[in-house]
Scaffold this motif. Sequence first.
Motif, PDB file in Angstrom:
ATOM      1  N   UNK A  47       0.696  -1.012   0.171  1.00 52.56           N
ATOM      2  CA  UNK A  47      -0.030   0.114   0.462  1.00 52.56           C
ATOM      3  C   UNK A  47       0.916   1.190   0.141  1.00 52.56           C
ATOM      4  N   UNK A  48       1.636   1.237   1.003  1.00 46.38           N
ATOM      5  CA  UNK A  48       2.705   2.402   0.857  1.00 46.38           C
ATOM      6  C   UNK A  48       3.812   2.898  -0.646  1.00 46.38           C
ATOM      7  N   UNK A  49       4.524   1.439  -1.418  1.00 50.54           N
ATOM      8  CA  UNK A  49       4.398   1.255  -2.525  1.00 50.54           C
ATOM      9  C   UNK A  49       3.287   2.140  -3.594  1.00 50.54           C
ATOM     10  N   UNK A  67       4.101   7.217   8.118  1.00 48.99           N
ATOM     11  CA  UNK A  67       5.580   6.999   7.941  1.00 48.99           C
ATOM     12  C   UNK A  67       5.533   7.825   6.815  1.00 48.99           C
ATOM     13  N   UNK A  68       5.363   7.375   5.888  1.00 50.26           N
ATOM     14  CA  UNK A  68       5.351   7.835   4.340  1.00 50.26           C
ATOM     15  C   UNK A  68       5.119   8.817   3.818  1.00 50.26           C
ATOM     16  N   UNK A  77      -4.998  -3.212   5.001  1.00 53.98           N
ATOM     17  CA  UNK A  77      -3.811  -3.949   6.037  1.00 53.98           C
ATOM     18  C   UNK A  77      -3.234  -3.887   7.199  1.00 53.98           C
ATOM     19  N   UNK A  78      -3.750  -4.221   8.307  1.00 56.41           N
ATOM     20  CA  UNK A  78      -3.924  -3.293   9.433  1.00 56.41           C
ATOM     21  C   UNK A  78      -2.985  -2.603  10.066  1.00 56.41           C
ATOM     22  N   UNK A  79      -1.176  -2.896   9.485  1.00 54.63           N
ATOM     23  CA  UNK A  79      -0.025  -2.283   9.652  1.00 54.63           C
ATOM     24  C   UNK A  79       0.015  -0.990   8.068  1.00 54.63           C
ATOM     25  N   UNK A  80      -1.400  -0.523   7.521  1.00 56.25           N
ATOM     26  CA  UNK A  80      -1.054  -0.230   6.206  1.00 56.25           C
ATOM     27  C   UNK A  80      -1.037   1.937   7.449  1.00 56.25           C
TER      28      UNK A  80
END
Length: 70
Positions: free
Chosen positions: A18-20, A47-48, A38-41
């Motif tokens: 997702x960040x990419x 952060x991005x 995604x729970x980390x997204x």
Amino acid sequence: MAADPVIVNARGMKCPWPALRAARALRAAQAIVIEADDPIAPRELEALAQAQGWRFSALGDHRFALARPD
């Protein structure tokens, strides 16, 4: 007049995808709304945004807005 944000669908993708996808979309757009479940997204996207100097906000329902500064 600001353009509508580009919608990026990253549902079902595990981080870091997702960040990419967000970083790639913001190469050509001023603002995006990314859908990522995604729970980390949220942490990765925030952060991005912070690293790039972009604005970040959680919109709810696994949707996040990222935008370049005005």
